[in-house]
Design a protein around this motif. Structure first.
Motif, short mmCIF file in Angstrom:
data_model
loop_
_atom_site.label_atom_id
_atom_site.label_comp_id
_atom_site.label_asym_id
_atom_site.label_seq_id
_atom_site.Cartn_x
_atom_site.Cartn_y
_atom_site.Cartn_z
N VAL A 35 32.05 42.27 43.89
CA VAL A 35 31.04 41.41 43.43
C VAL A 35 31.03 39.90 43.53
N VAL A 36 32.38 39.54 44.36
CA VAL A 36 32.34 38.18 44.74
C VAL A 36 31.98 37.73 46.17
N LYS A 42 39.59 38.27 46.82
CA LYS A 42 39.23 39.63 46.97
C LYS A 42 38.48 39.91 48.11
N ASP A 74 29.78 45.39 38.78
CA ASP A 74 31.03 46.08 38.12
C ASP A 74 30.69 47.14 36.97
N LYS A 95 37.81 45.04 33.04
CA LYS A 95 36.44 45.80 33.31
C LYS A 95 36.59 47.65 33.29
N ASN A 147 43.60 36.88 41.61
CA ASN A 147 42.92 35.95 41.91
C ASN A 147 43.47 34.62 41.29
N ARG A 170 29.81 33.23 28.12
CA ARG A 170 29.89 34.61 28.77
C ARG A 170 31.03 35.06 28.87
N GLN A 172 33.45 38.81 30.37
CA GLN A 172 33.47 40.05 31.13
C GLN A 172 33.25 41.11 29.88
N PHE A 193 28.82 39.48 35.94
CA PHE A 193 29.17 38.27 36.96
C PHE A 193 27.98 37.81 37.66
N ASN A 210 36.65 31.30 33.88
CA ASN A 210 36.92 32.08 35.11
C ASN A 210 37.98 31.14 36.04
N ASN A 214 36.40 31.37 41.63
CA ASN A 214 35.24 32.02 41.22
C ASN A 214 34.25 30.77 40.54
N ILE A 235 42.67 36.39 35.72
CA ILE A 235 41.75 37.48 36.28
C ILE A 235 42.29 37.91 37.62
N TYR A 237 42.93 41.93 40.04
CA TYR A 237 41.94 43.23 40.29
C TYR A 237 42.74 44.39 40.48
C1 SIN Z 1 35.54 39.04 39.74
O1 SIN Z 1 36.13 37.87 40.02
O2 SIN Z 1 35.41 40.11 40.29
C2 SIN Z 1 34.57 38.70 38.54
C3 SIN Z 1 34.95 38.06 37.44
C4 SIN Z 1 33.97 37.98 36.39
O3 SIN Z 1 33.26 38.95 36.05
O4 SIN Z 1 33.87 36.96 35.63
#
Ligand code: SIN
Length: 330
Positions: A35-36, A42, A74, A95, A147, A170, A172, A193, A210, A214, A235, A237
């Motif tokens: 998603v980034v 990542k 996600d 997530k 991250n 906001r 996750q 995200f 975050n 990000n 954060i 993964y």
């Molecule tokens: C991510 O870094 O993959 C997304 C993190 C988020 O949803 O804030």
């Protein structure tokens, strides 16, 4: 004469069969969805993985990378993986709670004092065991990508927990993160995200948490006048695949794919360390956001307010696991 013709026909038939045989050996396609942006730890790890596999497995395996939620967000990617529509993803560790409660450990506020502690825990026996925590659901963890530590951004300066009271943040899709903001008297909203920038820009929410990488790559700093350097959470993964896909890879291919992934992860982790500093500096240089540094006394107030969340989730996560993670700080 007749014999010569049949010989030619036979040779032609064999060559045709060989050509057809070659044509059907299509490469295995690995779709890697995330998603980034590509210029993130990542994103860089995923591209490195694609390149290493291309180098080592030539036309036997092709990795296709889909960044920026182009293929799946996600919220949908794990279901899609179990259906075979995507083969590798690396959602943030926050997530996975629909599939395992154990990974919630990574959301506990102020658990790791720095990234070295997070790395130490992830590489420990307990951390490695977590890679298999979703095996019964058909999902396999292949490794962790870093991250970094999270910062709090908002439309007003946040120095002490009371400053966050009543604000909408906001988060996750994580119940631990919801509890963390409720402990502040704030309002947590679980949102994808991909929607965060617009939610901040339109002031539908007041803030978010975050990493520097990000906040920079998604341009959150352009629409958030204050960022508190809180380093209050992580954060990272989990690189994840479906057991069915992974175990179905040919035995001579799987180790090469894994080796390429391990090297790509190591590369992504180097990028993460550089970006945490570099992107923070780029945000400072932009002068769009004021960076708020906490005094030790102010920081102690955030710890005191957020840390009761640990007790709330102790039964789901397991006290032993929490103790093992906390011990990584020493
Ligand atoms: C991510 O870094 O993959 C997304 C993190 C988020 O949803 O804030």
């Amino acid at each position: 004469m007749f014999g010569k013709v049949s010989k030619i026909l036979a040779v032609t038939a064999v060559s045709t069969m060989l050509a057809v045989g070659t044509a059907v050996a299509a490469p295995i396609v690995i779709k890697f969805s995330h998603v980034v942006a590509e210029n993130t730890p990542k994103g860089q790890a995923a591209n490195k993985f694609r390149d290493l596999v291309a180098e080592r497995l030539g036309d036997k395996v092709v990795v296709e990378v889909f960044p920026s939620s182009q293929l799946f967000g996600d919220d949908a990617v794990l279901e899609a993986m179990l259906l075979g529509d995507v083969q590798i993803a690396a959602p943030s560790l926050s997530k996975f709670s629909r599939y395992t409660k154990s990974l919630q450990i990574f959301d506990l506020p102020f658990l790791f004092k720095d990234m070295a502690a997070a790395e130490k825990f992830q590489q420990s026996d307990a951390g490695q065991k977590l890679l298999n925590s979703m095996a019964s659901k058909g999902l396999l963890g292949l490794g962790y990508i870093h991250n970094g530590l999270k910062q709090l951004s908002a439309s007003k300066p946040l120095k002490v927990p009371a400053d966050a009271k009543g604000l909408k943040f906001r988060i996750q899709a994580s119940d631990v993160l919801a509890a963390q903001f409720q402990a502040l008297g704030a309002v947590p909203l679980k949102k994808p995200f991909s929607e965060v920038f617009t939610l901040l820009q339109t002031k539908a929410i007041d803030g978010q948490e975050n990493t520097w990488s990000n906040i920079y790559s998604q341009k959150f700093f352009e629409v958030q006048p204050y960022i508190t350097e809180s380093n209050h959470g992580l954060i990272d993964y989990l690189v994840v695949t479906s057991a069915e896909f992974w175990n179905g890879l040919p035995d001579d291919i799987r180790p090469v794919v894994k080796k390429s992934l391990d090297e790509a992860i190591a590369f992504g982790n180097t990028v993460a360390a550089q970006k945490a500093e570099g992107d923070k500096q780029r945000i400072i240089d932009s002068k769009r956001s004021e960076i708020i540094q906490l005094t030790p006394e102010e920081r102690a107030q955030w710890v005191e307010t957020m840390k009761p969340v640990w007790k709330e989730f102790e039964a789901e996560i397991g006290k032993e696991l929490i103790d093992a993670a906390y011990a990584a700080n020493n």
